[in-house]
Scaffold this active site. Structure first.
Site, PDB file in Angstrom:
ATOM      1  N   SER A 413       0.829  -1.211   0.000  1.00 35.09           N
ATOM      2  CA  SER A 413       0.000   0.000   0.000  1.00 35.09           C
ATOM      3  C   SER A 413       0.855   1.249   0.000  1.00 35.09           C
ATOM      4  O   SER A 413       0.365   2.315  -0.330  1.00 35.09           O
ATOM      5  CB  SER A 413      -0.897   0.082   1.227  1.00 35.09           C
ATOM      6  OG  SER A 413      -1.094  -1.122   1.840  1.00 35.09           O
ATOM      7  N   HIS A 434      -2.899  -3.365  -6.108  1.00 31.45           N
ATOM      8  CA  HIS A 434      -3.303  -2.921  -4.767  1.00 31.45           C
ATOM      9  C   HIS A 434      -4.771  -3.250  -4.534  1.00 31.45           C
ATOM     10  O   HIS A 434      -5.667  -2.539  -4.984  1.00 31.45           O
ATOM     11  CB  HIS A 434      -3.041  -1.408  -4.630  1.00 31.45           C
ATOM     12  CG  HIS A 434      -3.299  -0.885  -3.253  1.00 31.45           C
ATOM     13  ND1 HIS A 434      -3.883   0.319  -3.010  1.00 31.45           N
ATOM     14  CD2 HIS A 434      -3.047  -1.440  -2.030  1.00 31.45           C
ATOM     15  CE1 HIS A 434      -3.982   0.500  -1.701  1.00 31.45           C
ATOM     16  NE2 HIS A 434      -3.485  -0.550  -1.102  1.00 31.45           N
ATOM     17  N   GLU A 446      -6.415  -1.090  -7.621  1.00 28.16           N
ATOM     18  CA  GLU A 446      -5.496  -0.120  -8.216  1.00 28.16           C
ATOM     19  C   GLU A 446      -4.359  -0.909  -8.866  1.00 28.16           C
ATOM     20  O   GLU A 446      -3.677  -1.684  -8.186  1.00 28.16           O
ATOM     21  CB  GLU A 446      -4.931   0.824  -7.145  1.00 28.16           C
ATOM     22  CG  GLU A 446      -5.909   1.911  -6.724  1.00 28.16           C
ATOM     23  CD  GLU A 446      -5.323   2.882  -5.693  1.00 28.16           C
ATOM     24  OE1 GLU A 446      -5.657   4.068  -5.748  1.00 28.16           O
ATOM     25  OE2 GLU A 446      -4.546   2.437  -4.818  1.00 28.16           O
ATOM     26  N   ASN A 484      -5.106   6.261  -1.349  1.00 24.94           N
ATOM     27  CA  ASN A 484      -4.554   6.561  -0.028  1.00 24.94           C
ATOM     28  C   ASN A 484      -3.822   7.894  -0.002  1.00 24.94           C
ATOM     29  O   ASN A 484      -3.741   8.541   1.043  1.00 24.94           O
ATOM     30  CB  ASN A 484      -3.636   5.426   0.429  1.00 24.94           C
ATOM     31  CG  ASN A 484      -4.453   4.228   0.913  1.00 24.94           C
ATOM     32  OD1 ASN A 484      -5.655   4.345   1.171  1.00 24.94           O
ATOM     33  ND2 ASN A 484      -3.829   3.071   1.017  1.00 24.94           N
TER      34      ASN A 484
HETATM   35  P1  NAI Z   1      -0.688  -9.925   7.373  1.00 22.15           P
HETATM   36  O1  NAI Z   1       0.261  -9.649   8.484  1.00 22.15           O
HETATM   37  O2  NAI Z   1      -2.085 -10.297   7.704  1.00 22.15           O
HETATM   38  O3  NAI Z   1      -0.105 -11.098   6.463  1.00 22.15           O
HETATM   39  C1  NAI Z   1       1.214 -11.177   6.000  1.00 22.15           C
HETATM   40  C2  NAI Z   1       1.542 -12.651   5.828  1.00 22.15           C
HETATM   41  O4  NAI Z   1       2.773 -12.778   5.134  1.00 22.15           O
HETATM   42  C3  NAI Z   1       1.716 -13.393   7.142  1.00 22.15           C
HETATM   43  O5  NAI Z   1       0.858 -14.522   7.157  1.00 22.15           O
HETATM   44  C4  NAI Z   1       3.184 -13.828   7.129  1.00 22.15           C
HETATM   45  O6  NAI Z   1       3.402 -15.080   7.765  1.00 22.15           O
HETATM   46  C5  NAI Z   1       3.466 -13.879   5.661  1.00 22.15           C
HETATM   47  N1  NAI Z   1       4.865 -13.766   5.326  1.00 22.15           N
HETATM   48  C6  NAI Z   1       5.767 -12.934   5.899  1.00 22.15           C
HETATM   49  N2  NAI Z   1       6.965 -13.110   5.293  1.00 22.15           N
HETATM   50  C7  NAI Z   1       6.804 -14.040   4.341  1.00 22.15           C
HETATM   51  C8  NAI Z   1       7.673 -14.624   3.389  1.00 22.15           C
HETATM   52  N3  NAI Z   1       8.952 -14.282   3.312  1.00 22.15           N
HETATM   53  N4  NAI Z   1       7.171 -15.562   2.550  1.00 22.15           N
HETATM   54  C9  NAI Z   1       5.883 -15.929   2.617  1.00 22.15           C
HETATM   55  N5  NAI Z   1       5.008 -15.393   3.498  1.00 22.15           N
HETATM   56  C10 NAI Z   1       5.483 -14.462   4.354  1.00 22.15           C
HETATM   57  O7  NAI Z   1      -0.610  -8.657   6.433  1.00 22.15           O
HETATM   58  P2  NAI Z   1      -1.738  -8.097   5.454  1.00 22.15           P
HETATM   59  O8  NAI Z   1      -2.604  -7.158   6.181  1.00 22.15           O
HETATM   60  O9  NAI Z   1      -2.312  -9.240   4.720  1.00 22.15           O
HETATM   61  O10 NAI Z   1      -0.849  -7.208   4.468  1.00 22.15           O
HETATM   62  C11 NAI Z   1      -0.085  -7.782   3.450  1.00 22.15           C
HETATM   63  C12 NAI Z   1       0.257  -6.740   2.423  1.00 22.15           C
HETATM   64  O11 NAI Z   1      -0.949  -6.203   1.902  1.00 22.15           O
HETATM   65  C13 NAI Z   1       1.037  -5.557   2.951  1.00 22.15           C
HETATM   66  O12 NAI Z   1       1.926  -5.152   1.949  1.00 22.15           O
HETATM   67  C14 NAI Z   1      -0.035  -4.508   3.181  1.00 22.15           C
HETATM   68  O13 NAI Z   1       0.462  -3.202   3.112  1.00 22.15           O
HETATM   69  C15 NAI Z   1      -0.937  -4.784   2.001  1.00 22.15           C
HETATM   70  N6  NAI Z   1      -2.314  -4.300   2.156  1.00 22.15           N
HETATM   71  C16 NAI Z   1      -2.970  -4.493   3.334  1.00 22.15           C
HETATM   72  C17 NAI Z   1      -4.277  -4.025   3.466  1.00 22.15           C
HETATM   73  C18 NAI Z   1      -5.036  -4.260   4.734  1.00 22.15           C
HETATM   74  O14 NAI Z   1      -6.079  -3.610   4.915  1.00 22.15           O
HETATM   75  N7  NAI Z   1      -4.616  -5.172   5.581  1.00 22.15           N
HETATM   76  C19 NAI Z   1      -4.952  -3.307   2.354  1.00 22.15           C
HETATM   77  C20 NAI Z   1      -4.188  -3.239   1.148  1.00 22.15           C
HETATM   78  C21 NAI Z   1      -2.900  -3.697   1.088  1.00 22.15           C
END
Ligand code: NAI
Ligand code: 3HC
Length: 708
Positions: A413, A434, A446, A484
């Site tokens: 994001s 995104h 996006e 954003n």
């Molecule tokens: P999250 O913390 O729920 O999930 C991230 C996952 O990635 C975890 O399950 C973790 O174990 C895994 N992970 C970490 N390192 C890894 C690796 N090297 N290989 C494989 N898996 C790995 O995070 P979330 O909220 O899902 O966010 C993920 C991405 O999405 C971020 O870049 C965030 O900025 C973006 N995003 C999040 C939004 C939200 O509302 N949560 C909205 C739009 C984008």
């Protein structure tokens, strides 16, 4: 007769009226004139014993030509006139439907005496989504055909109804499998003739009042009052369907004509029509070569099975595209897959999926701990933690394991897509995807075009977005992309208002009065104050925060205090379950912060000031995004805000709304706040584009395609 768009031919003693007005056979003026001429020709030809009305190309008629609703007057001939003329023919008239018969298209079919369709066809009266009502007899004929309750439901929801259901409801008379529809319709016409069946005019039917559930219309009106909407159509739809029960066809039709005209002249309907075209425009990328060789996406990989990764995977599985999902450890993988399964099981309890369908979908979702398993994926989307070093490592690894020609995408994001693209070692194959949370629900995507993203990669992903039911909008690279980035100025002002003495409830109420589902404080509490604060920290790291010590201090303080919002029971509000309650503690925090930063508290903050201060800078930021070429069109920005942030569609999105307020007024208010609030950090400095438009007396809608 207009030879090009409507033709009348004869197949033996059956007249065949064919509409051919690509792409969707909309009933624009030439089609109406052509239809009228064809009907008159049938009237004059006694050798024609029955008539089939069908359409060329991919669909039956998809409705009136929505462009015409913006004209001062609809050019004649009118819908009622032609459809009444068609219905009055003294020989059976059969509509042959393939693709979709929507709006005026279904109303045309309802004016025919019989309706036959392919089983893949769909019918519906979706006018409500355009802020109008079916205005070609639909509100009068449909209730007469299927009853008031079913008709009211269908018209208020504006849903597309599958052929099998339409047959059950009585909208269709026959449904045929995958065969030559025209041949089937001709056969059907001959059967009718051999059975001695003649015209069957829906307008001559009446709705038996006993078939109308007691209080149907009162309840519909009460439901509308309980959940008011800015859409001008629903209340008038109820009036029209009620008239179909209580009045003659002619009286009901006269009411329908008057009310559809009232609706189409409203600003809200204009906004909803703007949305219709804006969403379609957004998928068009200017300046690309025509002969792009697109990539085929048959298998998708997702990295990270967290909140976003799981939801992203569901989108593909839902349309039958298999997904490999990679995690770092088994427990996280199982947790992620478990959440996906739970989401599907909720759909089962709501009757949207069967247990068998859940198993089919889960079978398409394969978890793994080995990146090498991504080697046969055509597209891999990374959704790991928002951490630049981690993401760079992941992208480098993806560059190594993905097959040549695979597309690599990041769901970041806030991070720089170009930096990640370089880390992958193949920036031409790289872009941002995104998704918004929950990723399986939110319609916006996006698509972030990096400096080196290959055009074929961009177009492939935009097309894929449509396949998975998303509305794609292309954004250039900048902090926060389109949505954003604009949100930041909105949140900035919301926080300054808190410091100056407005309460969270007061700010949220002002914003909600415009039709947004929630104001900034409730939104941050729901999304997580921690998530909101981290965005500020990321901006600080990226060196793009203004040197203003009072910048977004409230969110940072709440974060420091562990008030993360709904999930911790307190944030900008305190919570009783999900119910936000005003918290005097927050006022104390804001009062202290104001004192620390020398901000004067006051008690005269009006609703109008809140609206202007939160939303006019957001619009100004939109103008900057346009002048930098981050978005191609003002309407793309509207699509982002309607589909990603709940901006009310009946206001058309922030840029359309700004045009309706008047850009000179927006500019004048920005100047006003620059004066009364001071403009040390440039918060109120007008975008050069805004000033230019004001000087030229033009609107955002007058801008062409912008390229930075
Ligand atoms: P999250 O913390 O729920 O999930 C991230 C996952 O990635 C975890 O399950 C973790 O174990 C895994 N992970 C970490 N390192 C890894 C690796 N090297 N290989 C494989 N898996 C790995 O995070 P979330 O909220 O899902 O966010 C993920 C991405 O999405 C971020 O870049 C965030 O900025 C973006 N995003 C999040 C939004 C939200 O509302 N949560 C909205 C739009 C984008
Ligand atoms: N009027 C004018 N243009 C229309 C149109 C319409 N009713 N319906 C579609 N188009 C245009 C689109 O803008 C698009 O143009 P573009 O290629 O220049 O962008 C093109 O036709 C193809 O449309 P889609 O990209 O949406 O094609 P899809 O295959 O994805 O979808 C569809 C086809 C399901 C028919 C979809 O276009 C649709 O839902 N159309 C609108 C249906 C509708 O709302 N009908 C009611 C109109 S109002 C009415 O009938 C009033 C009456 O009661 C008097």
């Amino acid at each position: 007769m207009n030879q090009t768009v409507v033709t009348l031919d004869k197949n033996g003693d059956i007249g065949v009226i064919r509409i051919d007005n690509p792409p969707v056979n909309a009933l624009s003026q030439p089609v109406r004139a052509g239809l009228q001429a064809a009907i008159e020709q049938v009237q004059a030809d006694a050798t024609i014993r029955a008539v089939v009305v069908h359409a060329a190309g991919r669909t039956f008629v998809a409705g009136a030509d929505i462009n015409e609703f913006s004209l001062p007057e609809l050019p004649p001939p009118g819908f009622h006139e032609i459809f009444d003329q068609l219905e009055r023919l003294n020989r059976p008239v059969i509509a042959a439907i393939h693709g979709t018969a929507l709006g005026g298209g279904l109303e045309l079919a309802l004016a025919c005496h019989y309706r036959i369709a392919l089983e893949s066809a769909k019918v519906g009266l979706p006018e409500v989504h355009l802020g109008i009502l079916p205005g070609a007899g639909g509100t009068q004929r449909l209730p007469r055909l299927i009853g008031a309750q079913a008709a009211l439901n269908m018209i208020l929801k504006g849903e597309h109804v599958a052929a099998a259901k339409a047959l059950q409801l009585g909208i269709l008379d026959a449904v045929v499998g995958d065969e030559d529809l025209l041949a089937a319709a001709l056969r059907y016409a001959r059967e009718l003739l051999s059975q001695g069946k003649g015209p069957r005019r829906t307008s001559e039917l009446t709705v038996d009042p006993a078939s109308v559930p007691a209080g149907l219309f009162e309840q519909a009106r009460a439901a509308l009052q309980k959940r008011p909407t800015g859409n001008p159509a629903p209340a008038r739809i109820i009036d029209c369907v009620e008239a179909a029960v209580s009045k003659t066809f002619a009286e009901g039709a006269a009411l329908e004509k008057r009310l559809v005209e009232e609706c189409r002249r409203t600003q809200e309907s204009a906004a909803l029509r703007h949305r219709f075209f804006a969403e379609r425009e957004a998928a068009k990328i200017p300046g690309l070569p025509r002969d792009l060789e697109l990539r085929t996406i048959k298998r998708v990989g997702v990295v990270g099975a967290g909140t976003m990764g799981g939801g992203i995977a569901m989108n593909f599985v839902n349309v039958g595209i298999p997904v490999r999902i990679v995690e770092v450890e088994q427990a996280a993988l199982e947790r992620g897959l478990g959440v996906v399964r739970k989401n599907y099981e909720i759909s089962v309890t709501r009757g949207r999926l069967t247990a068998e369908e859940v198993e089919q979908r889960m079978a398409l979702l394969q978890g793994t701990l080995d990146y090498a398993d991504l080697a046969d994926c055509d597209l891999v989307i990374e959704a790991v933690f928002e951490d630049l070093e981690l993401k760079k490592k992941v992208c480098t690894r993806l560059g190594e394991v993905c097959k040549p020609g695979a597309i690599i995408a990041s769901n970041t994001s806030t991070l720089d897509i170009d930096v990640l693209a370089e880390a992958s070692g193949r920036p031409a194959d790289f872009l941002g995807m995104h998704f918004f949370s929950p990723a399986n629900v939110m319609r916006l995507l996006e698509v972030v075009r990096g400096a080196k993203t290959a055009p074929a990669v961009l177009v492939t992903v935009v097309n894929l977005a449509k396949t998975i039911g998303k509305v794609p909008v292309v954004s250039g690279v900048c902090f926060g992309f389109i949505g954003n980035r604009m949100l930041e100025s909105y949140l900035r002002e919301a926080e300054f208002l808190l410091l100056e003495g407005a309460s969270p409830a007061q700010i949220d109420a002002a914003i909600q009065s415009l039709g947004l589902p929630m104001g900034p404080c409730r939104m941050l509490d729901l999304a997580g104050v921690d998530v909101g604060a981290k965005v500020v920290f990321e901006q600080a790291k990226a060196g793009i925060l203004p040197p203003d010590p009072s910048y977004r201090v409230v969110v940072q303080k709440l974060y420091e205090l562990g008030r993360y919002g709904q999930k911790t029971g307190a944030g900008y509000y305190k919570y009783d379950g999900r119910m936000p309650l005003e918290d005097p503690e927050v006022e104390t925090i804001c009062r202290q912060l104001a004192a620390e930063h020398g901000i004067q508290r006051r008690s005269d903050i009006s609703e109008q000031e809140i609206i202007e201060r939160c939303l006019y800078p957001l619009i100004n930021e939109g103008a900057k995004i346009l002048e930098e070429g981050i978005a191609y069109r003002a309407s793309d920005i509207d699509v982002v805000w309607i589909n990603g942030y709940g901006f009310p569609d009946y206001r058309g999105g922030p840029m359309f709304w700004a045009d309706s307020i008047g850009l000179d007024r927006i500019a004048e208010r920005l100047d006003h706040y620059a004066q009364v609030r001071g403009n040390e950090y440039g918060y109120w400095t007008r975008a050069a584009l805004l000033t230019r438009l004001v000087n030229e007396g033009r609107k955002f809608a007058d801008l062409g395609i912008m390229q930075g």
